[in-house]
Design a protein around this motif. Structure first.
Motif, mmCIF file in Angstrom:
data_model
loop_
_atom_site.group_PDB
_atom_site.id
_atom_site.type_symbol
_atom_site.label_atom_id
_atom_site.label_comp_id
_atom_site.label_asym_id
_atom_site.label_seq_id
_atom_site.Cartn_x
_atom_site.Cartn_y
_atom_site.Cartn_z
ATOM 1 N N ARG A 193 0.835 -1.201 0.000
ATOM 2 C CA ARG A 193 0.000 0.000 0.000
ATOM 3 C C ARG A 193 0.871 1.252 0.000
ATOM 4 N NH1 ARG A 193 -4.971 1.683 4.111
ATOM 5 N NH2 ARG A 193 -5.735 3.401 2.802
ATOM 6 N N GLN A 194 0.551 2.187 -0.857
ATOM 7 C CA GLN A 194 1.245 3.466 -0.936
ATOM 8 C C GLN A 194 0.433 4.530 -0.198
ATOM 9 O OE1 GLN A 194 4.311 3.921 -3.123
ATOM 10 N NE2 GLN A 194 4.194 1.734 -2.664
ATOM 11 N N LEU A 195 1.093 5.324 0.611
ATOM 12 C CA LEU A 195 0.404 6.381 1.332
ATOM 13 C C LEU A 195 1.320 7.591 1.473
ATOM 14 C CD1 LEU A 195 0.509 5.622 5.132
ATOM 15 C CD2 LEU A 195 1.340 3.973 3.496
ATOM 16 N N ARG A 196 0.738 8.701 1.850
ATOM 17 C CA ARG A 196 1.538 9.896 2.081
ATOM 18 C C ARG A 196 2.404 9.681 3.324
ATOM 19 N NH1 ARG A 196 -2.822 14.551 2.517
ATOM 20 N NH2 ARG A 196 -3.895 12.828 3.582
ATOM 21 N N LEU A 197 3.694 9.982 3.192
ATOM 22 C CA LEU A 197 4.671 9.739 4.244
ATOM 23 C C LEU A 197 5.344 11.036 4.693
ATOM 24 C CD1 LEU A 197 6.586 6.799 2.517
ATOM 25 C CD2 LEU A 197 4.831 6.550 4.282
ATOM 26 N N HIS A 198 5.916 11.006 5.889
ATOM 27 C CA HIS A 198 6.876 12.041 6.249
ATOM 28 C C HIS A 198 8.034 11.982 5.253
ATOM 29 C CE1 HIS A 198 10.310 13.893 8.262
ATOM 30 N NE2 HIS A 198 9.474 14.489 9.097
ATOM 31 N N GLY A 199 8.527 10.785 4.975
ATOM 32 C CA GLY A 199 9.500 10.571 3.916
ATOM 33 C C GLY A 199 10.951 10.588 4.346
ATOM 34 N N ASP A 200 11.281 11.345 5.392
ATOM 35 C CA ASP A 200 12.671 11.460 5.840
ATOM 36 C C ASP A 200 12.696 11.411 7.360
ATOM 37 O OD1 ASP A 200 15.411 11.703 5.467
ATOM 38 O OD2 ASP A 200 15.375 13.884 5.498
ATOM 39 N N CYS A 201 12.123 10.360 7.911
ATOM 40 C CA CYS A 201 11.867 10.265 9.347
ATOM 41 C C CYS A 201 13.095 9.692 10.061
ATOM 42 C CB CYS A 201 10.629 9.394 9.575
ATOM 43 S SG CYS A 201 9.815 9.699 11.142
ATOM 44 N N HIS A 202 14.164 10.482 10.086
ATOM 45 C CA HIS A 202 15.372 10.096 10.815
ATOM 46 C C HIS A 202 15.413 10.845 12.141
ATOM 47 C CE1 HIS A 202 17.361 13.906 9.862
ATOM 48 N NE2 HIS A 202 17.000 13.753 8.599
ATOM 49 N N PRO A 203 16.305 10.468 13.072
ATOM 50 C CA PRO A 203 16.282 11.085 14.403
ATOM 51 C C PRO A 203 16.429 12.603 14.401
ATOM 52 C CG PRO A 203 17.615 9.099 14.440
ATOM 53 C CD PRO A 203 17.273 9.344 12.999
ATOM 54 N N GLY A 204 17.086 13.185 13.392
ATOM 55 C CA GLY A 204 17.227 14.634 13.348
ATOM 56 C C GLY A 204 15.940 15.367 13.054
ATOM 57 N N VAL A 229 9.381 17.423 12.547
ATOM 58 C CA VAL A 229 9.666 18.619 11.760
ATOM 59 C C VAL A 229 10.091 18.200 10.352
ATOM 60 C CG1 VAL A 229 10.358 19.953 13.799
ATOM 61 C CG2 VAL A 229 12.100 18.699 12.513
ATOM 62 N N ASP A 230 10.073 19.161 9.441
ATOM 63 C CA ASP A 230 10.670 19.047 8.102
ATOM 64 C C ASP A 230 10.048 17.942 7.252
ATOM 65 O OD1 ASP A 230 12.194 19.477 5.905
ATOM 66 O OD2 ASP A 230 14.074 18.780 6.772
ATOM 67 N N LEU A 231 8.933 18.278 6.619
ATOM 68 C CA LEU A 231 8.294 17.363 5.674
ATOM 69 C C LEU A 231 8.760 17.625 4.243
ATOM 70 C CD1 LEU A 231 6.389 17.104 8.198
ATOM 71 C CD2 LEU A 231 4.563 16.590 6.581
ATOM 72 N N ASP A 232 9.956 18.166 4.078
ATOM 73 C CA ASP A 232 10.433 18.554 2.756
ATOM 74 C C ASP A 232 10.574 17.365 1.807
ATOM 75 O OD1 ASP A 232 11.433 20.961 1.269
ATOM 76 O OD2 ASP A 232 13.192 19.699 1.018
ATOM 77 N N ASP A 233 10.750 16.164 2.346
ATOM 78 C CA ASP A 233 10.874 14.963 1.515
ATOM 79 C C ASP A 233 9.610 14.113 1.525
ATOM 80 O OD1 ASP A 233 13.609 14.862 0.334
ATOM 81 O OD2 ASP A 233 14.191 15.094 2.425
ATOM 82 N N ALA A 234 8.491 14.687 1.924
ATOM 83 C CA ALA A 234 7.227 13.937 1.935
ATOM 84 C C ALA A 234 6.915 13.422 0.535
ATOM 85 C CB ALA A 234 6.090 14.827 2.438
ATOM 86 N N ARG A 235 6.605 12.126 0.450
ATOM 87 C CA ARG A 235 6.298 11.469 -0.825
ATOM 88 C C ARG A 235 5.302 10.345 -0.562
ATOM 89 N NH1 ARG A 235 10.344 12.559 -4.730
ATOM 90 N NH2 ARG A 235 12.250 13.468 -3.864
ATOM 91 N N MET A 236 4.880 9.706 -1.642
ATOM 92 C CA MET A 236 4.121 8.477 -1.542
ATOM 93 C C MET A 236 5.088 7.313 -1.372
ATOM 94 S SD MET A 236 0.912 9.353 -1.856
ATOM 95 C CE MET A 236 0.146 7.747 -2.166
ATOM 96 N N GLY A 237 4.707 6.329 -0.563
ATOM 97 C CA GLY A 237 5.566 5.172 -0.394
ATOM 98 C C GLY A 237 4.998 4.223 0.631
ATOM 99 N N PRO A 238 5.734 3.131 0.927
ATOM 100 C CA PRO A 238 5.278 2.150 1.914
ATOM 101 C C PRO A 238 5.491 2.649 3.337
ATOM 102 C CG PRO A 238 7.422 1.519 1.066
ATOM 103 C CD PRO A 238 6.996 2.740 0.281
ATOM 104 N N ALA A 239 4.657 2.184 4.253
ATOM 105 C CA ALA A 239 4.706 2.665 5.636
ATOM 106 C C ALA A 239 6.078 2.461 6.272
ATOM 107 C CB ALA A 239 3.635 1.952 6.457
ATOM 108 N N VAL A 240 6.767 1.376 5.933
ATOM 109 C CA VAL A 240 8.038 1.066 6.585
ATOM 110 C C VAL A 240 9.107 2.126 6.321
ATOM 111 C CG1 VAL A 240 9.058 -0.335 4.715
ATOM 112 C CG2 VAL A 240 9.541 -0.894 7.114
#
Length: 316
Positions: A196-207, A219-230
């Motif tokens: 399943r593809q969904l809207r993601l934060h996209g760059d969910c690293h500790p920073g 913070v920082d949804l600049d890399d938000a994209r569609m993709g898998p939840a994982v």
């Protein structure tokens, strides 16, 4: 220098202050440049009020429509009481323009990095990411693209091969390693099958997660994209124990497809290959040679090629 070779050459402190003043705020002259290479981000002091964060978008990276989708997603999450820092609205607009730059202002929200060794914090993060995904699943992005091989492998590979950073003697070795990763990633996605593809934060690293006494915020949804939840989970998990803690929290709020875990090595390989392509693409920006001087050394590329082969081996 033109706007393509040095896109932020004219973004001096006076222009930053003028852009904030144009929103009807009164800067007090305090400016702090924050750590950001893709965009330029400043903390700006405001008279008799809390500071704001001014983010100036890199020209030509995202369309206005794509930036507005990022903003709308952040606002949708905030309206769902999810702790995400959303842009401020001025005159009904979140995407602002001043002196040739596009920018947005957000409230300043401080904090510290989460403890990725804490089961309690990881479960908390898992619950919040699940809530982000529940909102993200409501509708797709139309303008922000996907987590896919075209974006994270093919484009970066072409950028590296076209760059003077890669020594000519290593062209063939790099191409072979990158193409091997490309095939291995494609095979892994094919083996896992449709997810399943969904809207993601996209760059969910500790920073991009800040922790306070009240808990975490994103913070920082600049890399938000569609993709898998994982995609929004694996960068917060140092090992299987951490991933289990994240998923324990996640499943309290939302069902998780455990078949997606097999995508983690592929996503890791894509990110590493993209990293080199990102630097090669941005090398004309004076901030990049200053921040990443090691990428101009042949030994870095030799190690990168070895790393790519190791990632491909992991996917076999």
């Amino acid at each position: 220098m033109d706007s393509l070779s040095a896109p932020y050459a004219s973004l001096d402190p006076d222009r930053v202050l003028d852009a904030v003043t144009a929103c009807g705020l009164w800067p007090d002259g305090r400016l702090l440049a924050l750590n950001s290479y893709e965009n330029r981000v400043w903390q700006v002091g405001i008279e008799d009020a809390a500071p704001v964060i001014a983010k100036f978008y890199r020209p030509h990276r995202w369309s206005d429509a794509a930036i507005l989708e990022e903003h709308a997603f952040a606002q949708e999450l905030a309206e769902a009481d999810i702790p995400v820092v959303a842009p401020l609205v001025f005159g009904g607009r979140t995407l602002l323009h001043h002196d040739g730059f596009r920018y947005a202002l957000t409230p300043r929200r401080g904090g510290r990095a989460p403890s990725l060794e804490s089961t309690e914090q990881l479960e908390w993060l898992g619950r919040l990411i699940a809530r982000i995904h529940s909102v993200g699943a409501r509708q797709p992005f139309e303008h922000r693209g996907r987590i896919d091989c075209a974006t994270l492998i093919e484009q970066p590979m072409r950028a590296v091969l076209a760059s003077s950073l890669l020594p000519p003697s290593l062209h063939a070795a790099y191409r072979a390693a990158a193409e091997r990763v490309d095939r291995a990633v494609a095979d892994r996605f094919a083996a896992v099958g449709p997810v399943r593809q969904l809207r993601l934060h996209g760059d969910c690293h500790p920073g991009n997660v800040l922790w306070t006494d009240a808990g975490p915020h994103f913070v920082d949804l600049d890399d938000a994209r569609m993709g898998p939840a994982v995609q929004d989970l694996w960068m917060l998990a140092n090992d299987d124990k951490a991933m289990n803690a994240l998923l324990e929290g996640y499943q309290h709020m939302r069902e998780f497809d455990f078949g997606e875990l097999a995508l983690v090595p592929a996503l890791r390989a894509m990110r590493q290959l993209h990293y080199a392509g990102w630097i090669a693409t941005r090398w004309h920006d004076p901030a990049f040679p200053a921040a990443f001087p090691f990428v101009a050394e042949p030994r870095w590329w030799e190690q990168h090629i070895a790393d790519l082969h190791e990632l491909a081996d992991e996917l076999l």
